[in-house]
Design a protein around this motif. Structure first.
Motif, PDB file in Angstrom:
ATOM      1  N   SER A   1       0.801  -1.408  -0.062  1.00 35.83           N
ATOM      2  CA  SER A   1       0.225  -0.113   0.007  1.00 35.83           C
ATOM      3  C   SER A   1       0.887   1.278   0.074  1.00 35.83           C
ATOM      4  O   SER A   1       0.707   2.250  -0.728  1.00 35.83           O
ATOM      5  CB  SER A   1      -0.982  -0.006   1.243  1.00 35.83           C
ATOM      6  N   ASP A   2       1.953   1.209   0.667  1.00 35.58           N
ATOM      7  CA  ASP A   2       2.516   2.447   0.933  1.00 35.58           C
ATOM      8  C   ASP A   2       3.577   2.726  -0.309  1.00 35.58           C
ATOM      9  O   ASP A   2       3.755   3.787  -0.758  1.00 35.58           O
ATOM     10  CB  ASP A   2       3.742   2.034   1.912  1.00 35.58           C
ATOM     11  N   ALA A   3       4.008   1.501  -0.943  1.00 32.17           N
ATOM     12  CA  ALA A   3       4.566   1.731  -2.168  1.00 32.17           C
ATOM     13  C   ALA A   3       3.669   2.237  -3.435  1.00 32.17           C
ATOM     14  O   ALA A   3       3.795   3.085  -4.148  1.00 32.17           O
ATOM     15  CB  ALA A   3       5.209   0.337  -3.001  1.00 32.17           C
ATOM     16  N   LEU A   4       2.455   1.595  -3.568  1.00 28.51           N
ATOM     17  CA  LEU A   4       1.254   2.140  -4.207  1.00 28.51           C
ATOM     18  C   LEU A   4       1.249   3.769  -4.205  1.00 28.51           C
ATOM     19  O   LEU A   4       0.677   4.168  -5.399  1.00 28.51           O
ATOM     20  CB  LEU A   4      -0.203   1.469  -3.912  1.00 28.51           C
ATOM     21  N   LYS A   5       1.113   4.346  -3.177  1.00 29.58           N
ATOM     22  CA  LYS A   5       1.022   5.945  -3.105  1.00 29.58           C
ATOM     23  C   LYS A   5       1.805   6.370  -3.939  1.00 29.58           C
ATOM     24  O   LYS A   5       1.619   7.857  -4.281  1.00 29.58           O
ATOM     25  CB  LYS A   5       0.806   6.091  -1.829  1.00 29.58           C
ATOM     26  N   LYS A   6       2.750   5.921  -4.209  1.00 32.20           N
ATOM     27  CA  LYS A   6       4.197   6.674  -5.005  1.00 32.20           C
ATOM     28  C   LYS A   6       4.035   6.097  -6.495  1.00 32.20           C
ATOM     29  O   LYS A   6       5.003   6.889  -7.239  1.00 32.20           O
ATOM     30  CB  LYS A   6       5.325   6.513  -4.337  1.00 32.20           C
ATOM     31  N   ILE A   7       3.250   5.407  -6.961  1.00 31.55           N
ATOM     32  CA  ILE A   7       3.409   4.717  -8.115  1.00 31.55           C
ATOM     33  C   ILE A   7       2.354   5.693  -9.096  1.00 31.55           C
ATOM     34  O   ILE A   7       1.178   5.901  -8.796  1.00 31.55           O
ATOM     35  CB  ILE A   7       2.786   3.016  -8.264  1.00 31.55           C
ATOM     36  N   GLU A   8       2.784   5.858 -10.503  1.00 30.21           N
ATOM     37  CA  GLU A   8       1.999   6.741 -11.215  1.00 30.21           C
ATOM     38  C   GLU A   8       1.676   5.828 -12.581  1.00 30.21           C
ATOM     39  O   GLU A   8       1.135   6.163 -13.298  1.00 30.21           O
ATOM     40  CB  GLU A   8       2.813   7.886 -11.937  1.00 30.21           C
ATOM     41  N   ASP A   9       2.362   4.645 -12.760  1.00 28.17           N
ATOM     42  CA  ASP A   9       2.185   3.800 -13.876  1.00 28.17           C
ATOM     43  C   ASP A   9       0.555   3.295 -14.088  1.00 28.17           C
ATOM     44  O   ASP A   9       0.082   2.535 -13.123  1.00 28.17           O
ATOM     45  CB  ASP A   9       2.969   2.558 -14.030  1.00 28.17           C
ATOM     46  N   GLN A  10      -0.224   3.704 -14.836  1.00 25.92           N
ATOM     47  CA  GLN A  10      -1.480   3.473 -15.039  1.00 25.92           C
ATOM     48  C   GLN A  10      -1.840   1.856 -15.173  1.00 25.92           C
ATOM     49  O   GLN A  10      -2.635   1.464 -14.474  1.00 25.92           O
ATOM     50  CB  GLN A  10      -1.995   4.284 -15.764  1.00 25.92           C
ATOM     51  N   GLN A  11      -0.916   1.423 -16.178  1.00 27.56           N
ATOM     52  CA  GLN A  11      -1.068   0.071 -16.496  1.00 27.56           C
ATOM     53  C   GLN A  11      -0.963  -0.831 -15.142  1.00 27.56           C
ATOM     54  O   GLN A  11      -1.747  -2.031 -14.929  1.00 27.56           O
ATOM     55  CB  GLN A  11      -0.342  -0.553 -17.549  1.00 27.56           C
ATOM     56  N   LEU A  12      -0.016  -0.521 -14.270  1.00 29.63           N
ATOM     57  CA  LEU A  12       0.213  -1.329 -13.224  1.00 29.63           C
ATOM     58  C   LEU A  12      -0.836  -1.166 -12.142  1.00 29.63           C
ATOM     59  O   LEU A  12      -1.221  -2.111 -11.557  1.00 29.63           O
ATOM     60  CB  LEU A  12       1.595  -0.805 -12.433  1.00 29.63           C
ATOM     61  N   LEU A  13      -1.120   0.239 -12.105  1.00 29.22           N
ATOM     62  CA  LEU A  13      -2.340   0.403 -11.088  1.00 29.22           C
ATOM     63  C   LEU A  13      -3.550  -0.152 -11.524  1.00 29.22           C
ATOM     64  O   LEU A  13      -4.306  -0.991 -10.469  1.00 29.22           O
ATOM     65  CB  LEU A  13      -2.494   1.976 -11.191  1.00 29.22           C
ATOM     66  N   ILE A  14      -3.805  -0.229 -12.740  1.00 25.63           N
ATOM     67  CA  ILE A  14      -5.009  -1.079 -13.232  1.00 25.63           C
ATOM     68  C   ILE A  14      -5.035  -2.646 -12.708  1.00 25.63           C
ATOM     69  O   ILE A  14      -6.007  -3.283 -12.563  1.00 25.63           O
ATOM     70  CB  ILE A  14      -5.178  -1.067 -14.902  1.00 25.63           C
ATOM     71  N   GLU A  15      -3.748  -3.295 -13.115  1.00 23.45           N
ATOM     72  CA  GLU A  15      -3.752  -4.466 -13.085  1.00 23.45           C
ATOM     73  C   GLU A  15      -3.571  -4.780 -11.498  1.00 23.45           C
ATOM     74  O   GLU A  15      -4.271  -5.935 -11.114  1.00 23.45           O
ATOM     75  CB  GLU A  15      -2.265  -5.121 -13.343  1.00 23.45           C
ATOM     76  N   ILE A  16      -3.393  -3.842 -10.654  1.00 24.07           N
ATOM     77  CA  ILE A  16      -3.497  -4.086  -9.171  1.00 24.07           C
ATOM     78  C   ILE A  16      -4.794  -3.855  -8.728  1.00 24.07           C
ATOM     79  O   ILE A  16      -5.617  -4.638  -7.958  1.00 24.07           O
ATOM     80  CB  ILE A  16      -2.424  -3.009  -8.255  1.00 24.07           C
ATOM     81  N   ALA A  17      -5.564  -3.081  -9.284  1.00 25.59           N
ATOM     82  CA  ALA A  17      -6.984  -2.590  -8.771  1.00 25.59           C
ATOM     83  C   ALA A  17      -7.645  -3.720  -9.352  1.00 25.59           C
ATOM     84  O   ALA A  17      -8.914  -4.063  -8.818  1.00 25.59           O
ATOM     85  CB  ALA A  17      -7.393  -1.572  -9.608  1.00 25.59           C
ATOM     86  N   LEU A  18      -7.497  -4.394 -10.472  1.00 23.58           N
ATOM     87  CA  LEU A  18      -8.597  -5.539 -10.880  1.00 23.58           C
ATOM     88  C   LEU A  18      -8.045  -6.961 -10.014  1.00 23.58           C
ATOM     89  O   LEU A  18      -8.844  -7.832  -9.848  1.00 23.58           O
ATOM     90  CB  LEU A  18      -8.207  -5.780 -12.329  1.00 23.58           C
ATOM     91  N   ASN A  19      -6.538  -7.136  -9.880  1.00 23.88           N
ATOM     92  CA  ASN A  19      -6.354  -8.631  -9.513  1.00 23.88           C
ATOM     93  C   ASN A  19      -5.848  -8.670  -7.933  1.00 23.88           C
ATOM     94  O   ASN A  19      -5.695  -9.954  -7.560  1.00 23.88           O
ATOM     95  CB  ASN A  19      -5.214  -8.803 -10.490  1.00 23.88           C
ATOM     96  N   ASP A  20      -5.318  -7.816  -7.372  1.00 22.95           N
ATOM     97  CA  ASP A  20      -4.572  -7.910  -6.232  1.00 22.95           C
ATOM     98  C   ASP A  20      -5.623  -8.447  -5.220  1.00 22.95           C
ATOM     99  O   ASP A  20      -6.739  -8.419  -4.977  1.00 22.95           O
ATOM    100  CB  ASP A  20      -4.322  -6.561  -5.512  1.00 22.95           C
ATOM    101  N   GLU A  21      -4.754  -9.566  -4.464  1.00 29.36           N
ATOM    102  CA  GLU A  21      -5.673 -10.383  -3.670  1.00 29.36           C
ATOM    103  C   GLU A  21      -6.296  -9.491  -2.238  1.00 29.36           C
ATOM    104  O   GLU A  21      -7.117  -9.901  -1.658  1.00 29.36           O
ATOM    105  CB  GLU A  21      -4.884 -11.658  -2.956  1.00 29.36           C
TER     106      GLU A  21
END
Length: 279
Positions: A165-185
């Motif tokens: 979660s802490d790392a996510l707050k600093k990520i700007e890559d939209q494709q990665l954010l989408i992948e996590i939003a759809l698939n993270d457990e």
């Protein structure tokens, strides 16, 4: 200048330095010791004062002039006074020494925070994250990382969802954010990623399909299309999600139609309340 004059000058300077060193070690008043230290550059003298003087301000003043990274590390780890330890940390530039201080000082958050702020090597920070045990210090370490590829690696692969979660707050890559939003457990990680997703189709997909109401609720908060919101009011199984969708509909006609389409008494009451607000 004659040889005799030069000799006298050197002798005078030597005598003055000897007096300063004597004062630094032996003056009764700590202010006098501090004044002497400010004029001394001899690293061994400074080391001894920093290690042995009973007054923290004297030790701090000496520490602020020490250059040896290993000596500074020992002060940062062992001095009894916080301000002396901070002074040592501020003089250290070696990332690995700073990392060692963090690992050995986890009972003192602010020392660790100052040390982490000086580490500019993301590889050192990444390794440190796996070794830190304190949650707040770990969070500060993640926040210190700048390289997006390192943040991506942590966000996707770290075993601790708080760290992801802490790392996510600093990520700007939209494709990665989408992948996590759809698939993270983890639902909370998905929700955090979703908050940064810009693609409206993905947001709608999550609103209808995510298994957790909390994530769907976060998606609804990002949707403005009244027709989609109305469908969510009709189809979602969770009253919080439906309530959020109702709160965002401002079309009286749609709301009145929902009064016909919806059977749940609680939701009907919320629709009527919304209609009253629009009068």
């Amino acid at each position: 200048m004659s040889d005799f004059s030069q000799s006298n000058s050197k002798s005078s300077n030597t005598k003055r330095m000897e007096d300063l060193i004597d004062k630094a070690f032996n003056a009764t008043d700590y202010y006098d010791r501090v004044d002497a230290i400010k004029e001394i550059d001899d690293q061994e003298v400074l080391r001894k004062v920093a290690a042995n003087d009973p007054d923290y301000y004297v030790r701090q003043t000496a520490t602020e002039k020490i250059e040896d990274q290993d000596v500074l590390m020992q002060i940062a780890l062992n001095d009894s006074d916080y301000y002396v330890r901070v002074a040592a940390v501020k003089r250290i530039s070696d990332a690995k020494i700073l990392a060692h201080i963090v690992l050995k000082s986890q009972e003192d958050y602010y020392i660790c925070k100052d040390a982490l702020a000086k580490i500019k090597d993301d590889d050192v920070l990444e390794k440190l994250i796996d070794e830190i045990s304190d949650r707040d210090i770990m969070k500060t370490a993640v926040e210190a990382i700048e390289r997006q590829s390192t943040l991506k690696k942590i966000a996707v692969g770290h075993e601790d969802f708080y760290v992801r979660s802490d790392a996510l707050k600093k990520i700007e890559d939209q494709q990665l954010l989408i992948e996590i939003a759809l698939n993270d457990e983890d639902y909370y990680v998905r929700a955090l990623a979703l908050e940064k997703v810009l693609d409206p189709e993905i947001i709608v997909k999550v609103a209808f399909e995510d298994q957790d109401y909390y994530v769907r609720n976060k998606a609804v908060a990002k949707i403005d299309d009244p027709a989609i919101l109305a469908e969510l009011v009709k189809k979602d199984a969770d009253f919080e999600v439906r309530k959020k969708a109702i709160s965002k509909i401002h079309d009286r006609g749609l709301l009145e139609q929902l009064l016909i389409d919806v059977e749940d008494h609680y939701i009907l009451r919320k629709i009527k309340n919304k209609l009253s607000e629009l009068e």
